[in-house]
Design a protein around this motif. Sequence first.
Motif, PDB file in Angstrom:
ATOM      1  N   PHE A  31      54.925  26.649  78.635  1.00 33.58           N
ATOM      2  CA  PHE A  31      56.108  25.877  79.022  1.00 33.58           C
ATOM      3  C   PHE A  31      56.199  24.546  78.290  1.00 33.58           C
ATOM      4  O   PHE A  31      57.006  23.696  78.653  1.00 33.58           O
ATOM      5  CB  PHE A  31      56.128  25.653  80.531  1.00 33.58           C
ATOM      6  CG  PHE A  31      56.378  26.911  81.310  1.00 33.58           C
ATOM      7  CD1 PHE A  31      57.523  27.663  81.098  1.00 33.58           C
ATOM      8  CD2 PHE A  31      55.452  27.369  82.239  1.00 33.58           C
ATOM      9  CE1 PHE A  31      57.754  28.824  81.800  1.00 33.58           C
ATOM     10  CE2 PHE A  31      55.675  28.523  82.950  1.00 33.58           C
ATOM     11  CZ  PHE A  31      56.829  29.260  82.732  1.00 33.58           C
ATOM     12  N   ASN A  32      55.357  24.365  77.280  1.00 33.05           N
ATOM     13  CA  ASN A  32      55.396  23.185  76.416  1.00 33.05           C
ATOM     14  C   ASN A  32      55.146  21.882  77.181  1.00 33.05           C
ATOM     15  O   ASN A  32      55.704  20.841  76.848  1.00 33.05           O
ATOM     16  CB  ASN A  32      56.729  23.104  75.673  1.00 33.05           C
ATOM     17  CG  ASN A  32      56.513  22.967  74.193  1.00 33.05           C
ATOM     18  OD1 ASN A  32      55.386  22.874  73.728  1.00 33.05           O
ATOM     19  ND2 ASN A  32      57.602  22.952  73.457  1.00 33.05           N
ATOM     20  N   VAL A  33      54.309  21.942  78.210  1.00 34.67           N
ATOM     21  CA  VAL A  33      53.951  20.737  78.948  1.00 34.67           C
ATOM     22  C   VAL A  33      52.855  19.983  78.219  1.00 34.67           C
ATOM     23  O   VAL A  33      52.878  18.761  78.146  1.00 34.67           O
ATOM     24  CB  VAL A  33      53.513  21.088  80.391  1.00 34.67           C
ATOM     25  CG1 VAL A  33      53.031  19.868  81.134  1.00 34.67           C
ATOM     26  CG2 VAL A  33      54.649  21.765  81.131  1.00 34.67           C
ATOM     27  N   VAL A  34      51.890  20.720  77.678  1.00 33.14           N
ATOM     28  CA  VAL A  34      50.835  20.106  76.872  1.00 33.14           C
ATOM     29  C   VAL A  34      51.004  20.556  75.430  1.00 33.14           C
ATOM     30  O   VAL A  34      51.517  21.645  75.151  1.00 33.14           O
ATOM     31  CB  VAL A  34      49.421  20.460  77.387  1.00 33.14           C
ATOM     32  CG1 VAL A  34      49.181  19.866  78.743  1.00 33.14           C
ATOM     33  CG2 VAL A  34      49.192  21.937  77.418  1.00 33.14           C
ATOM     34  N   ASN A  35      50.567  19.707  74.535  1.00 32.74           N
ATOM     35  CA  ASN A  35      50.724  19.958  73.118  1.00 32.74           C
ATOM     36  C   ASN A  35      49.400  20.474  72.556  1.00 32.74           C
ATOM     37  O   ASN A  35      48.368  19.802  72.672  1.00 32.74           O
ATOM     38  CB  ASN A  35      51.145  18.672  72.411  1.00 32.74           C
ATOM     39  CG  ASN A  35      51.556  18.906  70.998  1.00 32.74           C
ATOM     40  OD1 ASN A  35      51.456  20.006  70.481  1.00 32.74           O
ATOM     41  ND2 ASN A  35      52.028  17.850  70.352  1.00 32.74           N
ATOM     42  N   THR A  36      49.408  21.629  71.932  1.00 31.25           N
ATOM     43  CA  THR A  36      48.176  22.191  71.382  1.00 31.25           C
ATOM     44  C   THR A  36      47.754  21.495  70.091  1.00 31.25           C
ATOM     45  O   THR A  36      46.667  21.770  69.597  1.00 31.25           O
ATOM     46  CB  THR A  36      48.340  23.699  71.116  1.00 31.25           C
ATOM     47  OG1 THR A  36      49.457  23.915  70.270  1.00 31.25           O
ATOM     48  CG2 THR A  36      48.497  24.461  72.412  1.00 31.25           C
ATOM     49  N   ARG A  37      48.587  20.615  69.559  1.00 30.32           N
ATOM     50  CA  ARG A  37      48.178  19.848  68.386  1.00 30.32           C
ATOM     51  C   ARG A  37      47.219  18.721  68.753  1.00 30.32           C
ATOM     52  O   ARG A  37      46.569  18.160  67.890  1.00 30.32           O
ATOM     53  CB  ARG A  37      49.400  19.289  67.664  1.00 30.32           C
ATOM     54  CG  ARG A  37      50.121  20.377  66.882  1.00 30.32           C
ATOM     55  CD  ARG A  37      51.288  19.804  66.140  1.00 30.32           C
ATOM     56  NE  ARG A  37      52.479  20.344  66.789  1.00 30.32           N
ATOM     57  CZ  ARG A  37      53.624  19.748  66.869  1.00 30.32           C
ATOM     58  NH1 ARG A  37      53.786  18.550  66.354  1.00 30.32           N
ATOM     59  NH2 ARG A  37      54.637  20.306  67.465  1.00 30.32           N
ATOM     60  N   ASN A  38      47.157  18.419  70.054  1.00 33.51           N
ATOM     61  CA  ASN A  38      46.172  17.451  70.536  1.00 33.51           C
ATOM     62  C   ASN A  38      44.790  18.090  70.404  1.00 33.51           C
ATOM     63  O   ASN A  38      44.565  19.216  70.836  1.00 33.51           O
ATOM     64  CB  ASN A  38      46.469  17.099  71.982  1.00 33.51           C
ATOM     65  CG  ASN A  38      45.560  16.030  72.527  1.00 33.51           C
ATOM     66  OD1 ASN A  38      44.493  15.777  71.991  1.00 33.51           O
ATOM     67  ND2 ASN A  38      45.991  15.413  73.617  1.00 33.51           N
ATOM     68  N   GLN A  39      43.850  17.364  69.832  1.00 29.71           N
ATOM     69  CA  GLN A  39      42.537  17.927  69.537  1.00 29.71           C
ATOM     70  C   GLN A  39      41.774  18.295  70.802  1.00 29.71           C
ATOM     71  O   GLN A  39      41.118  19.342  70.857  1.00 29.71           O
ATOM     72  CB  GLN A  39      41.731  16.928  68.710  1.00 29.71           C
ATOM     73  CG  GLN A  39      40.462  17.498  68.137  1.00 29.71           C
ATOM     74  CD  GLN A  39      39.764  16.502  67.232  1.00 29.71           C
ATOM     75  OE1 GLN A  39      40.104  15.325  67.211  1.00 29.71           O
ATOM     76  NE2 GLN A  39      38.795  16.971  66.493  1.00 29.71           N
ATOM     77  N   PHE A  40      41.871  17.477  71.835  1.00 32.58           N
ATOM     78  CA  PHE A  40      41.171  17.770  73.080  1.00 32.58           C
ATOM     79  C   PHE A  40      41.739  19.010  73.758  1.00 32.58           C
ATOM     80  O   PHE A  40      40.999  19.870  74.221  1.00 32.58           O
ATOM     81  CB  PHE A  40      41.235  16.566  74.029  1.00 32.58           C
ATOM     82  CG  PHE A  40      40.586  16.822  75.358  1.00 32.58           C
ATOM     83  CD1 PHE A  40      39.204  16.858  75.462  1.00 32.58           C
ATOM     84  CD2 PHE A  40      41.352  17.031  76.486  1.00 32.58           C
ATOM     85  CE1 PHE A  40      38.603  17.104  76.686  1.00 32.58           C
ATOM     86  CE2 PHE A  40      40.763  17.279  77.707  1.00 32.58           C
ATOM     87  CZ  PHE A  40      39.378  17.311  77.814  1.00 32.58           C
TER      88      PHE A  40
END
Length: 96
Positions: A31-40
Amino acid sequence: MRAVLDIVIIVLDLYVWLLIASAILSWLIAFNVVNTRNQFVSAVAEFLFRITEPVLAPIRNFLPNLGGIDISPIILILIIMFLERVIMYYIYPNVI
């Protein structure tokens, strides 16, 4: 021997929590709540995928196609709950 069974129960409970975390994180990513480009986020997602996918893949292959619904974590949690009950009610009392 009871200590070993206690450790097995704790590991099974921990794996259930990892399954729940994996399902919630997959929803948040979908649902695009978190961004997978964030390393963590990508590290956590990769860890949860590597931990849960080897057990969930055979269940997914066995289940029929339900469209976009994936119930394999629910089935695995039910199997783990069954194993815990078998250990607690049948194996644990018989161990000296």
